[in-house]
Design a protein around this motif. Structure first.
Motif, PDB file in Angstrom:
ATOM      1  N   PRO A 181       0.814  -1.224   0.000  1.00 43.45           N
ATOM      2  CA  PRO A 181       0.000   0.000   0.000  1.00 43.45           C
ATOM      3  C   PRO A 181       0.844   1.269   0.000  1.00 43.45           C
ATOM      4  O   PRO A 181       0.450   2.289  -0.568  1.00 43.45           O
ATOM      5  CB  PRO A 181      -0.810  -0.124   1.296  1.00 43.45           C
ATOM      6  N   GLU A 182       2.024   1.196   0.639  1.00 41.63           N
ATOM      7  CA  GLU A 182       2.885   2.376   0.706  1.00 41.63           C
ATOM      8  C   GLU A 182       3.379   2.817  -0.672  1.00 41.63           C
ATOM      9  O   GLU A 182       3.785   3.964  -0.863  1.00 41.63           O
ATOM     10  CB  GLU A 182       4.090   2.093   1.614  1.00 41.63           C
ATOM     11  N   ALA A 183       3.365   1.892  -1.644  1.00 40.32           N
ATOM     12  CA  ALA A 183       3.824   2.224  -2.995  1.00 40.32           C
ATOM     13  C   ALA A 183       2.666   2.606  -3.906  1.00 40.32           C
ATOM     14  O   ALA A 183       2.877   2.836  -5.101  1.00 40.32           O
ATOM     15  CB  ALA A 183       4.582   1.036  -3.588  1.00 40.32           C
ATOM     16  N   TYR A 184       1.447   2.679  -3.363  1.00 38.39           N
ATOM     17  CA  TYR A 184       0.256   3.037  -4.142  1.00 38.39           C
ATOM     18  C   TYR A 184       0.183   2.238  -5.447  1.00 38.39           C
ATOM     19  O   TYR A 184       0.193   2.803  -6.547  1.00 38.39           O
ATOM     20  CB  TYR A 184       0.240   4.539  -4.449  1.00 38.39           C
ATOM     21  N   PRO A 185       0.098   0.912  -5.371  1.00 40.36           N
ATOM     22  CA  PRO A 185       0.074   0.095  -6.596  1.00 40.36           C
ATOM     23  C   PRO A 185      -1.222   0.288  -7.367  1.00 40.36           C
ATOM     24  O   PRO A 185      -2.231   0.741  -6.818  1.00 40.36           O
ATOM     25  CB  PRO A 185       0.168  -1.334  -6.055  1.00 40.36           C
ATOM     26  N   ALA A 186      -1.191  -0.054  -8.659  1.00 45.32           N
ATOM     27  CA  ALA A 186      -2.408   0.021  -9.473  1.00 45.32           C
ATOM     28  C   ALA A 186      -3.375  -1.092  -9.094  1.00 45.32           C
ATOM     29  O   ALA A 186      -4.589  -0.948  -9.251  1.00 45.32           O
ATOM     30  CB  ALA A 186      -2.060  -0.060 -10.953  1.00 45.32           C
ATOM     31  N   TRP A 187      -2.809  -2.225  -8.608  1.00 46.12           N
ATOM     32  CA  TRP A 187      -3.635  -3.340  -8.142  1.00 46.12           C
ATOM     33  C   TRP A 187      -3.390  -3.540  -6.654  1.00 46.12           C
ATOM     34  O   TRP A 187      -2.248  -3.499  -6.195  1.00 46.12           O
ATOM     35  CB  TRP A 187      -3.306  -4.630  -8.893  1.00 46.12           C
ATOM     36  N   ALA A 188      -4.465  -3.754  -5.914  1.00 48.31           N
ATOM     37  CA  ALA A 188      -4.371  -4.014  -4.478  1.00 48.31           C
ATOM     38  C   ALA A 188      -4.827  -5.447  -4.201  1.00 48.31           C
ATOM     39  O   ALA A 188      -5.673  -5.990  -4.927  1.00 48.31           O
ATOM     40  CB  ALA A 188      -5.240  -3.039  -3.702  1.00 48.31           C
ATOM     41  N   VAL A 189      -4.250  -6.057  -3.167  1.00 46.60           N
ATOM     42  CA  VAL A 189      -4.615  -7.421  -2.789  1.00 46.60           C
ATOM     43  C   VAL A 189      -5.335  -7.382  -1.448  1.00 46.60           C
ATOM     44  O   VAL A 189      -4.811  -6.835  -0.475  1.00 46.60           O
ATOM     45  CB  VAL A 189      -3.371  -8.330  -2.680  1.00 46.60           C
TER      46      VAL A 189
ATOM     47  N   VAL B 125       1.913  11.582 -18.490  1.00 46.97           N
ATOM     48  CA  VAL B 125       0.638  11.996 -17.890  1.00 46.97           C
ATOM     49  C   VAL B 125       0.459  11.339 -16.532  1.00 46.97           C
ATOM     50  O   VAL B 125       0.052  11.975 -15.548  1.00 46.97           O
ATOM     51  CB  VAL B 125      -0.539  11.648 -18.828  1.00 46.97           C
ATOM     52  N   ALA B 126       0.774  10.030 -16.449  1.00 52.40           N
ATOM     53  CA  ALA B 126       0.611   9.289 -15.198  1.00 52.40           C
ATOM     54  C   ALA B 126       1.541   9.823 -14.114  1.00 52.40           C
ATOM     55  O   ALA B 126       1.146   9.971 -12.949  1.00 52.40           O
ATOM     56  CB  ALA B 126       0.875   7.804 -15.440  1.00 52.40           C
ATOM     57  N   ALA B 127       2.791  10.111 -14.492  1.00 54.11           N
ATOM     58  CA  ALA B 127       3.752  10.627 -13.515  1.00 54.11           C
ATOM     59  C   ALA B 127       3.288  11.963 -12.940  1.00 54.11           C
ATOM     60  O   ALA B 127       3.354  12.202 -11.720  1.00 54.11           O
ATOM     61  CB  ALA B 127       5.126  10.766 -14.169  1.00 54.11           C
ATOM     62  N   LYS B 128       2.813  12.841 -13.798  1.00 51.29           N
ATOM     63  CA  LYS B 128       2.358  14.162 -13.351  1.00 51.29           C
ATOM     64  C   LYS B 128       1.122  14.041 -12.456  1.00 51.29           C
ATOM     65  O   LYS B 128       1.007  14.726 -11.430  1.00 51.29           O
ATOM     66  CB  LYS B 128       2.049  15.052 -14.551  1.00 51.29           C
TER      67      LYS B 128
ATOM     68  N   SER C 172       1.028  15.102  -8.597  1.00 50.67           N
ATOM     69  CA  SER C 172       0.086  16.170  -8.249  1.00 50.67           C
ATOM     70  C   SER C 172      -0.908  15.731  -7.173  1.00 50.67           C
ATOM     71  O   SER C 172      -1.179  16.465  -6.220  1.00 50.67           O
ATOM     72  CB  SER C 172      -0.661  16.620  -9.503  1.00 50.67           C
ATOM     73  N   GLN C 173      -1.439  14.521  -7.292  1.00 48.90           N
ATOM     74  CA  GLN C 173      -2.428  14.030  -6.336  1.00 48.90           C
ATOM     75  C   GLN C 173      -1.857  13.933  -4.933  1.00 48.90           C
ATOM     76  O   GLN C 173      -2.499  14.329  -3.958  1.00 48.90           O
ATOM     77  CB  GLN C 173      -2.931  12.658  -6.781  1.00 48.90           C
TER      78      GLN C 173
ATOM     79  N   ILE D 298       1.253  15.950   1.199  1.00 51.34           N
ATOM     80  CA  ILE D 298       2.506  15.231   1.392  1.00 51.34           C
ATOM     81  C   ILE D 298       3.644  16.068   0.825  1.00 51.34           C
ATOM     82  O   ILE D 298       3.557  16.532  -0.318  1.00 51.34           O
ATOM     83  CB  ILE D 298       2.463  13.849   0.697  1.00 51.34           C
ATOM     84  N   PRO D 299       4.703  16.293   1.594  1.00 52.12           N
ATOM     85  CA  PRO D 299       5.825  17.107   1.097  1.00 52.12           C
ATOM     86  C   PRO D 299       6.417  16.540  -0.190  1.00 52.12           C
ATOM     87  O   PRO D 299       6.420  15.311  -0.392  1.00 52.12           O
ATOM     88  CB  PRO D 299       6.843  17.046   2.243  1.00 52.12           C
ATOM     89  N   GLU D 300       6.918  17.438  -1.038  1.00 53.86           N
ATOM     90  CA  GLU D 300       7.445  17.022  -2.341  1.00 53.86           C
ATOM     91  C   GLU D 300       8.539  15.963  -2.204  1.00 53.86           C
ATOM     92  O   GLU D 300       8.581  14.999  -2.969  1.00 53.86           O
ATOM     93  CB  GLU D 300       7.984  18.250  -3.077  1.00 53.86           C
ATOM     94  N   GLU D 301       9.420  16.119  -1.225  1.00 53.66           N
ATOM     95  CA  GLU D 301      10.511  15.164  -1.039  1.00 53.66           C
ATOM     96  C   GLU D 301       9.966  13.776  -0.734  1.00 53.66           C
ATOM     97  O   GLU D 301      10.468  12.760  -1.227  1.00 53.66           O
ATOM     98  CB  GLU D 301      11.416  15.642   0.098  1.00 53.66           C
ATOM     99  N   ASP D 302       8.884  13.735   0.087  1.00 56.19           N
ATOM    100  CA  ASP D 302       8.280  12.449   0.433  1.00 56.19           C
ATOM    101  C   ASP D 302       7.549  11.847  -0.765  1.00 56.19           C
ATOM    102  O   ASP D 302       7.538  10.620  -0.947  1.00 56.19           O
ATOM    103  CB  ASP D 302       7.302  12.620   1.597  1.00 56.19           C
ATOM    104  N   VAL D 303       6.936  12.695  -1.579  1.00 57.38           N
ATOM    105  CA  VAL D 303       6.253  12.198  -2.787  1.00 57.38           C
ATOM    106  C   VAL D 303       7.265  11.507  -3.701  1.00 57.38           C
ATOM    107  O   VAL D 303       7.021  10.416  -4.229  1.00 57.38           O
ATOM    108  CB  VAL D 303       5.546  13.339  -3.543  1.00 57.38           C
ATOM    109  N   LEU D 304       8.426  12.154  -3.884  1.00 56.68           N
ATOM    110  CA  LEU D 304       9.463  11.554  -4.734  1.00 56.68           C
ATOM    111  C   LEU D 304       9.954  10.236  -4.141  1.00 56.68           C
ATOM    112  O   LEU D 304      10.242   9.278  -4.863  1.00 56.68           O
ATOM    113  CB  LEU D 304      10.632  12.535  -4.900  1.00 56.68           C
ATOM    114  N   GLY D 305      10.037  10.175  -2.808  1.00 53.85           N
ATOM    115  CA  GLY D 305      10.435   8.927  -2.154  1.00 53.85           C
ATOM    116  C   GLY D 305       9.440   7.815  -2.404  1.00 53.85           C
ATOM    117  O   GLY D 305       9.806   6.659  -2.642  1.00 53.85           O
ATOM    118  N   ILE D 306       8.154   8.155  -2.384  1.00 53.74           N
ATOM    119  CA  ILE D 306       7.102   7.160  -2.670  1.00 53.74           C
ATOM    120  C   ILE D 306       7.196   6.690  -4.116  1.00 53.74           C
ATOM    121  O   ILE D 306       7.098   5.494  -4.406  1.00 53.74           O
ATOM    122  CB  ILE D 306       5.705   7.770  -2.385  1.00 53.74           C
ATOM    123  N   MET D 307       7.397   7.647  -5.020  1.00 51.16           N
ATOM    124  CA  MET D 307       7.454   7.292  -6.445  1.00 51.16           C
ATOM    125  C   MET D 307       8.674   6.426  -6.768  1.00 51.16           C
ATOM    126  O   MET D 307       8.652   5.637  -7.702  1.00 51.16           O
ATOM    127  CB  MET D 307       7.451   8.564  -7.301  1.00 51.16           C
TER     128      MET D 307
END
Length: 490
Positions: free
Chosen positions: A363-371, A443-446, A450-451, A457-466
């Motif tokens: 869940p921490e990686a925000y996958p497209a599919w969840a189990v 488009v997906a990256a942006k 953005s979301q 969520i701070p920008e630095e943390d967003v990049l860490g998640i991505m």
């Protein structure tokens, strides 16, 4: 019972009938070539040349720089059954029944010539199957017309030449397609020899290094364990029983290779799924591979597991090594030990895939599919919390939200689970998914970035998640480019 109670008679086999039957023992072109090379290695050759000339009059010659044979020794070697399989052999002797050179050659050609030079003295003999059949006798031809023996000019010092003529068992295409057919046969043979003799080609400790050239191309060893790769997991060396040792390897996951071509190279000809299992070596020569000998099933989760088992030439009867040296039966004492080890042997391969599966659905990686766990079942759903999907749900508005949810439900309920499972079990390498194109990726990256920023969520943390989320993690430079971020700033 006394001798007077029975009579005896000698029933010699019919040469013409038996010689044709011997051709069908079951050699392939590749296994026949390997059997001839066994003799060269046993003769302490350091260099072996294989010439397979792709012409209408296709012929094959194998030339080595080994010890060579005198005329009397060569004559004996040309006899069918020249050495007893029960005779004690030297530890490095790759022979078995005293039949290999003859039966391997007869399986591919109707005319076998062997020339050998020993201490400067040259001798040659020929088996011509048509002569044997026409005369119905075991008639061998002693040769003195050395200048007419093809390939003999390459035997410049002591050593041996094995020449196959009237090669009639390569029944492929005809006409103009024949050239490409022979090219494929030769390419497959080169790969086969590079694998079977890879430990000799590499000059493994305890072995004298040999060179094999095939039509002028020097063969590089194909190490099926990719043992030098830093991501290969190597388990401890183990003595299973006297004369039998084992070591298990877990090959790197696809993500550790720089290219698909490199990954496929170590998958070997039929891919990782089919080539998992035991790799059996007799005197360091590969006998057979890609089998669990019935002690385990081949699964997608264990496809990276390969087990090296070494046996000596004194184990032939116990393992029931056949005349072609391409099949064997695992003794019970080894089978029982392998059974107890099988769970730990395959564990690293399973862990590799499970660890990757956990990462891709975390869940921490925000996958497209969840189990989701529902009782004993694991249900795969489109992850509505994925920032890209969440952005889409917001963009379509409330009036279209139900329609979008219906589309999601349709995709989830019709996911081709059975088909995917079947394909993964039978040929993992054949399964692939349509890659995301550059525009959609951008488009997906942006949208993802953005979301999460809108959620505070701070920008630095967003990049860490991505960095941990696919498809961005595996294309990080591309992700930064889509976001307009310079890598040096990041």
């Amino acid at each position: 019972m006394s001798e007077s109670d029975f009579t005896s008679d000698i029933l010699d086999p019919e040469p013409g009938i038996l010689i044709e039957s011997l051709r069908d023992i079951g050699y392939s072109f590749n296994s026949a070539l390997a059997d001839i090379i066994d003799n060269s290695i046993s003769a302490n050759a350091s260099h072996i040349d294989v010439l397979a000339i792709p012409a209408d009059d296709f012929y094959v010659s194998i030339i080595d720089n080994g010890a060579g044979m005198s005329a009397s020794e060569l004559r004996k070697a040309m006899r069918l059954g020249s050495t007893s399989p029960r005779a004690e052999r030297a530890p490095k002797d790759l022979g078995r029944f005293g039949l290999g050179m003859k039966t391997a050659s007869f399986s591919q050609c109707r005319r076998l010539t062997v020339a050998s030079r020993c201490e400067g003295s040259l001798s040659a003999f020929t088996w011509d199957l048509d002569v044997v059949i026409n005369d119905n006798s075991w008639k061998i031809i002693e040769r003195h017309d050395f200048e007419s023996i093809r390939g003999l000019e390459y035997l410049t010092g002591d050593g041996t030449l094995v020449l196959w003529e009237k090669v009639d068992r390569l029944s492929g295409a005809s006409g103009s397609a024949k050239v490409s057919y022979y090219a494929r046969v030769i390419s497959e043979a080169q790969s086969h020899l590079a694998l079977v003799f890879h430990r000799f080609l590499a000059g493994e400790p305890g072995l004298s290094r040999i060179d094999i050239s095939f039509n002028g191309r020097k063969l590089d060893p194909i190490d099926p364990f990719n043992s030098r790769h830093k991501a290969t997991q190597v388990q401890p060396f183990e003595v299973i029983c006297p004369g039998v040792t084992m070591q298990a390897f877990t090959l790197p996951h696809r993500s550790h290779y720089t290219s698909q071509q490199e990954y496929d190279y170590y998958g070997l000809r039929d891919g990782y799924l089919k080539n998992q299992g035991v790799y059996l070596y007799r005197a360091k020569r590969l006998i057979l591979y890609g089998t669990w000998f019935g002690v385990a099933k081949k699964t997608a989760l264990t496809q990276l597991t390969r087990v090296k088992i070494d046996i000596g030439v004194d184990q032939d009867e116990l393992w029931k090594i056949d005349v072609k040296k391409v099949s064997a039966q695992m003794p019970e004492v080894v089978r029982n030990r392998i059974k107890t080890l099988i769970a730990s042997i395959g564990a690293p391969s399973k862990k590799t895939y499970r660890r990757r599966a956990i990462r891709l659905t975390s869940p921490e990686a925000y996958p497209a599919w969840a189990v989701e766990q529902s009782g004993e079942k694991r249900i795969y759903r489109i992850n509505r919390e994925n920032p890209v999907i969440s952005a889409l749900r917001t963009d379509v508005g409330e009036e279209n939200a139900k329609a979008l949810e219906s589309v999601f439900s349709l995709i989830e309920s019709t996911f081709p689970t059975e088909s995917l499972f079947y394909d993964l079990e039978n040929n993992t390498e054949s399964v692939s998914f349509e890659p995301i194109d550059n525009e959609s990726f951008s488009v997906a990256a942006k949208a993802f970035f953005s979301q999460l920023k809108q959620r505070g969520i701070p920008e630095e943390d967003v990049l860490g998640i991505m960095r941990a989320a696919e498809p961005f993690a595996s294309s990080w430079s591309k992700t930064l480019g889509a976001l307009g971020i310079d890598e040096t700033e990041e």
